[in-house]
Design a protein around this motif. Structure first.
Motif, PDB file in Angstrom:
ATOM      1  N   GLN A  58      27.459  33.240  21.918  1.00  0.00           N
ATOM      2  CA  GLN A  58      28.774  33.880  21.999  1.00  0.00           C
ATOM      3  C   GLN A  58      29.869  32.839  22.163  1.00  0.00           C
ATOM      4  O   GLN A  58      30.931  32.938  21.555  1.00  0.00           O
ATOM      5  CB  GLN A  58      28.811  34.877  23.161  1.00  0.00           C
ATOM      6  N   LEU A  59      29.614  31.822  22.961  1.00  0.00           N
ATOM      7  CA  LEU A  59      30.576  30.747  23.143  1.00  0.00           C
ATOM      8  C   LEU A  59      30.804  30.006  21.834  1.00  0.00           C
ATOM      9  O   LEU A  59      31.939  29.703  21.466  1.00  0.00           O
ATOM     10  CB  LEU A  59      30.097  29.784  24.234  1.00  0.00           C
ATOM     11  N   LYS A  60      29.734  29.724  21.109  1.00  0.00           N
ATOM     12  CA  LYS A  60      29.843  29.061  19.802  1.00  0.00           C
ATOM     13  C   LYS A  60      30.697  29.887  18.849  1.00  0.00           C
ATOM     14  O   LYS A  60      31.589  29.363  18.180  1.00  0.00           O
ATOM     15  CB  LYS A  60      28.456  28.841  19.200  1.00  0.00           C
ATOM     16  N   ASN A  61      30.459  31.202  18.820  1.00  0.00           N
ATOM     17  CA  ASN A  61      31.240  32.075  17.946  1.00  0.00           C
ATOM     18  C   ASN A  61      32.709  32.107  18.351  1.00  0.00           C
ATOM     19  O   ASN A  61      33.594  32.122  17.486  1.00  0.00           O
ATOM     20  CB  ASN A  61      30.657  33.486  17.949  1.00  0.00           C
ATOM     21  N   SER A  62      32.977  32.103  19.641  1.00  0.00           N
ATOM     22  CA  SER A  62      34.363  32.101  20.125  1.00  0.00           C
ATOM     23  C   SER A  62      35.073  30.817  19.727  1.00  0.00           C
ATOM     24  O   SER A  62      36.229  30.842  19.314  1.00  0.00           O
ATOM     25  CB  SER A  62      34.400  32.262  21.644  1.00  0.00           C
ATOM     26  N   VAL A  63      34.379  29.691  19.864  1.00  0.00           N
ATOM     27  CA  VAL A  63      34.970  28.405  19.489  1.00  0.00           C
ATOM     28  C   VAL A  63      35.202  28.355  17.984  1.00  0.00           C
ATOM     29  O   VAL A  63      36.257  27.911  17.523  1.00  0.00           O
ATOM     30  CB  VAL A  63      34.091  27.228  19.962  1.00  0.00           C
ATOM     31  N   ASP A  64      34.241  28.845  17.202  1.00  0.00           N
ATOM     32  CA  ASP A  64      34.418  28.883  15.748  1.00  0.00           C
ATOM     33  C   ASP A  64      35.613  29.748  15.364  1.00  0.00           C
ATOM     34  O   ASP A  64      36.402  29.386  14.492  1.00  0.00           O
ATOM     35  CB  ASP A  64      33.163  29.419  15.061  1.00  0.00           C
TER      36      ASP A  64
END
Length: 72
Positions: A58-64
């Motif tokens: 989820q963090l990766k998706n938010s950063v992307d």
């Protein structure tokens, strides 16, 4: 009264920092399980690892999304 010039805070990065703090705390808790606790609470241990993995994704998706890009 002196006028102070403050740079604006990027709230997106604060959220990332907070989430990394939570993930680090969860990993510390999982790593501090003794061998006995891991055997006794195997399901809880596996569940915590799954929750951590989901939070990282989820963090990766938010950063992307923040960066307007997609990584694979």
């Amino acid at each position: 009264m002196a006028k102070t010039n403050q740079t604006p805070v990027d709230f997106g990065m604060l959220e990332v920092g907070d989430e990394l703090y939570v993930i680090d705390s969860m990993l510390t808790a999982v790593n501090n399980f003794s061998l006995f606790e891991r055997a006794e609470y195997k399901r809880a241990h596996e569940g915590m690892l799954m929750i951590i993995a989901a939070r990282v994704m989820q963090l990766k998706n938010s950063v992307d999304k923040f960066n307007n890009s997609k990584t694979e």
